[in-house]
Design a protein around this motif. Structure first.
Motif, PDB file in Angstrom:
ATOM      1  N   LEU B  18       0.828  -1.212   0.000  1.00  0.00           N
ATOM      2  CA  LEU B  18       0.000   0.000   0.000  1.00  0.00           C
ATOM      3  C   LEU B  18       0.861   1.259   0.000  1.00  0.00           C
ATOM      4  N   VAL B  19       1.935   1.259   0.797  1.00  0.00           N
ATOM      5  CA  VAL B  19       2.820   2.428   0.827  1.00  0.00           C
ATOM      6  C   VAL B  19       3.422   2.638  -0.564  1.00  0.00           C
ATOM      7  N   LEU B  20       3.917   1.562  -1.165  1.00  0.00           N
ATOM      8  CA  LEU B  20       4.491   1.674  -2.511  1.00  0.00           C
ATOM      9  C   LEU B  20       3.441   2.205  -3.480  1.00  0.00           C
ATOM     10  N   GLY B  21       2.220   1.702  -3.372  1.00  0.00           N
ATOM     11  CA  GLY B  21       1.142   2.153  -4.244  1.00  0.00           C
ATOM     12  C   GLY B  21       0.853   3.640  -4.072  1.00  0.00           C
ATOM     13  N   GLU B  22       0.798   4.100  -2.830  1.00  0.00           N
ATOM     14  CA  GLU B  22       0.532   5.521  -2.566  1.00  0.00           C
ATOM     15  C   GLU B  22       1.630   6.409  -3.144  1.00  0.00           C
ATOM     16  N   ASP B 171      -3.188   4.359   8.949  1.00  0.00           N
ATOM     17  CA  ASP B 171      -4.361   3.902   8.189  1.00  0.00           C
ATOM     18  C   ASP B 171      -4.002   2.717   7.289  1.00  0.00           C
ATOM     19  N   LEU B 172      -2.839   2.790   6.657  1.00  0.00           N
ATOM     20  CA  LEU B 172      -2.460   1.719   5.738  1.00  0.00           C
ATOM     21  C   LEU B 172      -2.157   0.429   6.501  1.00  0.00           C
ATOM     22  N   PRO B 206      -6.833   4.099  -5.062  1.00  0.00           N
ATOM     23  CA  PRO B 206      -6.233   3.291  -6.136  1.00  0.00           C
ATOM     24  C   PRO B 206      -5.166   2.315  -5.636  1.00  0.00           C
ATOM     25  N   SER B 207      -4.440   2.694  -4.579  1.00  0.00           N
ATOM     26  CA  SER B 207      -3.378   1.810  -4.068  1.00  0.00           C
ATOM     27  C   SER B 207      -3.935   0.472  -3.578  1.00  0.00           C
ATOM     28  N   PHE B 208      -5.237   0.451  -3.280  1.00  0.00           N
ATOM     29  CA  PHE B 208      -5.862  -0.756  -2.737  1.00  0.00           C
ATOM     30  C   PHE B 208      -6.260  -1.759  -3.809  1.00  0.00           C
TER      31      PHE B 208
END
Lengths: 230, 230
Positions: B18-22, B171-172, B206-208
């Motif tokens: 999720l962090v990478l996605g954000e 949150d992530l 979107p990261s999800f």
């Protein structure tokens, strides 16, 4: 002004005290018996774990890792050569990995069990989990300690300090845990001479002195605990 | 180039994804079955835990907290308003406390047990710990989940995001764990409407998306798992 909720047999608490000592910071120490679940303490930290640090009556800073990062951001950053986290992100990652290794993994496999069975159970009331020590838990923890000591020996042999060329959080985390196990006479130092040499180096630092003079009531340390050359 | 050793049922791995996605970072995902104890993986991380990230064939960066700090130092710091750790040390401490809460405490009391008993044991060989699920462990984990969900609901009610006014690692981390529990149909969302609202907000990012389309072989998710309005 810093306040630190701690316990002398908590490796995570000892780690923070060592960091504060290295940075020349004083803190008011408040001993917490977490198993009593004092409502005032649970309000500071609902997880009921140690350490908890408070600066200038601000919000609680909870847990050794979190306090370590806070102290790096508010103190370490001004320390230049004496900073206990390196500058480069990839080197910081190795220090953090080992800090977690000694404060979480070693704790969960060794330190916590030996402290609970050999020290805390004697102080706890039956409804808090007190009673006679569990011999099987002690045996399992001692078996695990051998593996951890071998890893420590390997690190001490292959590097100047545990995470590289400089004293870092990794050394203080490992020494915090080892100092508790050493107090209890649980460390077979002769099996790992490099680990012993490394521990003597950390132990002789001025930041270590307050830990070496501390005593648990009714349970004196092994004779070499406070000696700088053993 | 980033490589991430992960497992779809590891909350700590999902957190890093999720962090990478954000941050708009791509990583090559390498699925690891830690219980097989592959020598090549143990050489990267002797603790045999996930996630492990590698950048440009450098040394391994081990564990969600350590990877999170590394990504903050190498990516977050350039993100301005989209940075997932706040600027002020005392606010960072609160984000870190909650990140640890969901990735360590919730994991050790709930997520790890339900995943092990309901998913991994079906894949493991008997000598790896496979076999039929332990009903008592499942019951205990479900009881613990109620307390955690209440705490999550309280945080979601009293703050915009779990650690304050902005989306953060907290949150992530929480959503990473909850998404696994939700996949398994373990979350009594109707008990905590504020927690449900918060989860829908995180889930719609979107990261999800990659997490919501992933499936465990032989174990389909509950029907609402991938829905953004449930």
């Amino acid at each position: 002004m810093l306040k630190l909720h701690h316990h002398p047999m908590s490796a995570a608490s000892r780690f923070v005290r060592l960091v504060l000592g290295e940075y020349g910071e004083r803190a008011e120490l408040l001993q917490e018996r977490t198993w009593e679940k004092r409502p005032e303490f649970l309000a500071l930290n609902p997880a009921a774990t140690l350490p908890v640090m408070i600066e200038d009556n601000g919000p609680p800073i909870v847990g050794a890792t979190v306090v370590g990062e806070y102290l790096d951001e508010t103190r370490g950053v001004f320390q230049r050569d004496r900073r206990l986290l390196p500058e480069k992100p990839i080197e910081r990652a190795e220090v953090r990995r080992l800090t977690e290794w000694f404060l979480v993994k070693l704790d969960g496999e060794v330190t916590r069990y030996l402290v609970r069975e050999r020290v805390l159970k004697l102080e706890m009331k039956p409804q808090e989990g007190g009673g006679s020590p569990d011999a099987a838990a002690i045996r399992a923890a001692r078996a695990n300690l051998k593996h951890h000591l071998r890893y420590l020996g390997w690190l001490a042999e292959s590097r100047d300090w545990l995470a590289g060329t400089k004293l870092s959080y990794a050394d203080l985390a490992a020494a915090a845990a080892l100092s508790i196990l050493d107090y209890l006479g649980e460390v077979p130092w002769d099996d790992e001479p490099a680990a012993k040499d490394w521990y003597m180096r950390v132990k002789s630092r001025p930041s270590f002195r307050p830990l070496l003079s501390e005593r648990v009531r009714g349970l004196p340390p092994v004779h070499h605990y406070g000696e700088l050359d053993f």
